[in-house]
Design an enzyme around this catalytic site. Structure first.
Site, PDB file in Angstrom:
ATOM      1  N   ASP A  12      34.767  12.955  18.766  1.00  0.00           N
ATOM      2  CA  ASP A  12      33.967  13.581  17.705  1.00  0.00           C
ATOM      3  C   ASP A  12      32.840  12.601  17.379  1.00  0.00           C
ATOM      4  OD1 ASP A  12      33.225  15.329  15.527  1.00  0.00           O
ATOM      5  OD2 ASP A  12      34.208  13.955  14.145  1.00  0.00           O
ATOM      6  N   SER A  13      31.908  13.055  16.554  1.00  0.00           N
ATOM      7  CA  SER A  13      30.835  12.166  16.125  1.00  0.00           C
ATOM      8  C   SER A  13      31.353  11.088  15.167  1.00  0.00           C
ATOM      9  CB  SER A  13      29.751  12.980  15.409  1.00  0.00           C
ATOM     10  OG  SER A  13      30.324  13.682  14.329  1.00  0.00           O
ATOM     11  N   TYR A  44      25.949  14.302  14.296  1.00  0.00           N
ATOM     12  CA  TYR A  44      25.439  15.097  15.413  1.00  0.00           C
ATOM     13  C   TYR A  44      24.798  16.396  14.874  1.00  0.00           C
ATOM     14  CZ  TYR A  44      28.139  12.628  19.131  1.00  0.00           C
ATOM     15  OH  TYR A  44      28.656  11.731  20.031  1.00  0.00           O
ATOM     16  N   GLY A  45      25.275  16.826  13.710  1.00  0.00           N
ATOM     17  CA  GLY A  45      24.953  18.168  13.222  1.00  0.00           C
ATOM     18  C   GLY A  45      23.509  18.406  12.839  1.00  0.00           C
ATOM     19  N   CYS A  75      34.827  18.361  18.059  1.00  0.00           N
ATOM     20  CA  CYS A  75      33.594  18.428  17.270  1.00  0.00           C
ATOM     21  C   CYS A  75      32.980  19.787  17.545  1.00  0.00           C
ATOM     22  CB  CYS A  75      32.659  17.307  17.728  1.00  0.00           C
ATOM     23  SG  CYS A  75      31.018  17.385  16.996  1.00  0.00           S
ATOM     24  N   ASN A  76      32.771  20.567  16.505  1.00  0.00           N
ATOM     25  CA  ASN A  76      32.200  21.902  16.700  1.00  0.00           C
ATOM     26  C   ASN A  76      30.764  21.826  17.198  1.00  0.00           C
ATOM     27  OD1 ASN A  76      34.083  24.183  15.383  1.00  0.00           O
ATOM     28  ND2 ASN A  76      34.365  22.250  14.326  1.00  0.00           N
ATOM     29  N   THR A  77      30.018  20.846  16.663  1.00  0.00           N
ATOM     30  CA  THR A  77      28.609  20.722  17.044  1.00  0.00           C
ATOM     31  C   THR A  77      28.496  20.442  18.543  1.00  0.00           C
ATOM     32  OG1 THR A  77      28.221  19.799  14.855  1.00  0.00           O
ATOM     33  CG2 THR A  77      26.472  19.513  16.466  1.00  0.00           C
ATOM     34  N   GLU A 155      32.791  11.787   5.179  1.00  0.00           N
ATOM     35  CA  GLU A 155      32.758  10.418   5.726  1.00  0.00           C
ATOM     36  C   GLU A 155      32.825   9.385   4.599  1.00  0.00           C
ATOM     37  OE1 GLU A 155      32.313   8.897   8.930  1.00  0.00           O
ATOM     38  OE2 GLU A 155      32.688  10.794   9.938  1.00  0.00           O
ATOM     39  N   CYS A 190      33.586  22.977  11.297  1.00  0.00           N
ATOM     40  CA  CYS A 190      33.231  21.565  11.494  1.00  0.00           C
ATOM     41  C   CYS A 190      34.512  20.792  11.241  1.00  0.00           C
ATOM     42  CB  CYS A 190      32.148  21.129  10.508  1.00  0.00           C
ATOM     43  SG  CYS A 190      31.820  19.345  10.556  1.00  0.00           S
ATOM     44  N   THR A 191      34.830  19.855  12.135  1.00  0.00           N
ATOM     45  CA  THR A 191      36.121  19.166  12.021  1.00  0.00           C
ATOM     46  C   THR A 191      36.146  18.171  10.855  1.00  0.00           C
ATOM     47  OG1 THR A 191      35.396  17.579  13.698  1.00  0.00           O
ATOM     48  CG2 THR A 191      36.716  19.462  14.446  1.00  0.00           C
ATOM     49  N   HIS A 192      35.005  17.955  10.220  1.00  0.00           N
ATOM     50  CA  HIS A 192      35.013  17.123   9.011  1.00  0.00           C
ATOM     51  C   HIS A 192      35.473  17.904   7.776  1.00  0.00           C
ATOM     52  CE1 HIS A 192      32.628  14.190  11.252  1.00  0.00           C
ATOM     53  NE2 HIS A 192      32.786  13.357  10.240  1.00  0.00           N
TER      54      HIS A 192
HETATM   55  N1  DGL Z   1      32.595  16.909  13.062  1.00  0.00           N
HETATM   56  C1  DGL Z   1      31.478  17.500  13.673  1.00  0.00           C
HETATM   57  C2  DGL Z   1      31.646  18.997  13.868  1.00  0.00           C
HETATM   58  O1  DGL Z   1      32.764  19.459  14.000  1.00  0.00           O
HETATM   59  C3  DGL Z   1      30.086  17.206  13.267  1.00  0.00           C
HETATM   60  C4  DGL Z   1      29.703  16.338  12.150  1.00  0.00           C
HETATM   61  C5  DGL Z   1      28.327  15.769  12.405  1.00  0.00           C
HETATM   62  O2  DGL Z   1      28.275  14.805  13.167  1.00  0.00           O
HETATM   63  O3  DGL Z   1      27.333  16.311  11.885  1.00  0.00           O
HETATM   64  O4  DGL Z   1      30.697  19.741  13.935  1.00  0.00           O
END
Ligand code: DGL
Length: 274
Positions: A12-13, A44-45, A75-77, A155, A190-192
């Protein structure tokens, strides 16, 4: 080496993908995992698809160099932008993303077909969730909302309290302003975001179900490993969990503990460069 004895790579990011790792370890306790958080390049988003593909490819290469038997893009992105590129680049390596399992969970849970997707700017703009949900449920009415600040809140570990509530209310306003069109399902794209689920539940109320992909991803990985005869079985000995980060191992350990659901010692996180 017997490929079944190799770990599963997960990236993931940042620390968000640890919510997926938590589900993977729970569902496949005999397997070993190596997790990479690309904290140096987070988020990453907000990046363009080309940049996300470049970062995701580099992160995956790093894991492949160490020896892995399958890759989970937690990571979804990165799943939304880079899954085809990763599958092409690492032909022969089973690669699982999180968007399709997340969309599937949402479609299974929703009674009315009114589904809200909360995700990063990049995931929403690329339309991957909307396409994945429509492929499974053509009549779905989807509201996709970019909620990029949730990544920073997560985060930072600010997952409850008035700041998190105010940000959630602001982002979810489009859902709250038309109660007659309210979704019955909110998918955390988003996994966050799973660590913010209690705050989100407080804002949308008990009639809306909140779903995330991690359980479905764990099932998909179990299925894949068994199909490919890559399940560890007797091959692996004691399961190992390796944690890698591209920056700030102490921060990764401190914040990551909430996402992984157990303490992480900074000395157990290895700093790597991509
Ligand atoms: N956790 C990431 C996701 O699932 C992205 C968070 C990010 O880096 O913006 O999209």
């Amino acid at each position: 080496m017997n490929p079944a004895a190799l770990p599963v790579g997960v990236f993931d990011s940042g620390v968000g993908g640890l919510t997926v790792l938590n589900a993977l370890v729970g569902a496949l306790p005999a397997e070993s995992f190596v997790y990479l958080g690309d904290t140096a390049r987070l988020p990453y988003g907000t990046k363009s698809p080309d940049t996300v593909i470049r970062y995701a490819t580099r992160a995956a290469e790093r894991l492949v160099e160490r020896g892995i038997k399958a890759l989970v893009v937690a990571c979804n992105t990165a799943s939304a932008a880079a899954l085809p590129a990763l599958r092409e680049r690492f032909a022969g390596l089973p690669v699982i993303g999180v968007v399709e399992p997340g969309a599937r969970s949402a479609c299974e849970q929703s009674r009315t077909g009114r589904i809200a997707v909360l995700a990063t700017e990049s995931t929403v703009a690329g339309g991957a969730y909307q396409r994945a949900i429509h492929a499974l449920r053509p009549d779905a009415q989807i509201t996709a909302l970019p909620c990029q600040l949730f990544v920073a809140l997560a985060e930072e570990g600010w997952v409850s309290g008035e700041v998190a509530q105010a940000v959630a209310r602001r982002y979810l306003q489009p859902l709250l302003s038309r109660p007659e069109a309210a979704p019955d399902t909110l998918v955390l794209g988003c996994t966050h975001f799973p660590v913010l689920a209690p705050v989100l539940a407080g804002v949308v109320g008990p009639a809306v179900q909140i779903v995330d992909a991690s359980g479905a991803v764990a099932l998909a990985l179990r299925e894949l490993l068994s199909q490919k005869k890559l399940g560890v079985g007797e091959a692996g000995g004691r399961p190992r969990l390796e944690l890698l980060a591209t920056d700030g191992v102490e921060r990764f350990a401190r914040v990551g503990a909430t996402f992984l659901g157990r303490p992480i010692r900074p000395q157990d996180v290895v700093l790597v460069d991509l």
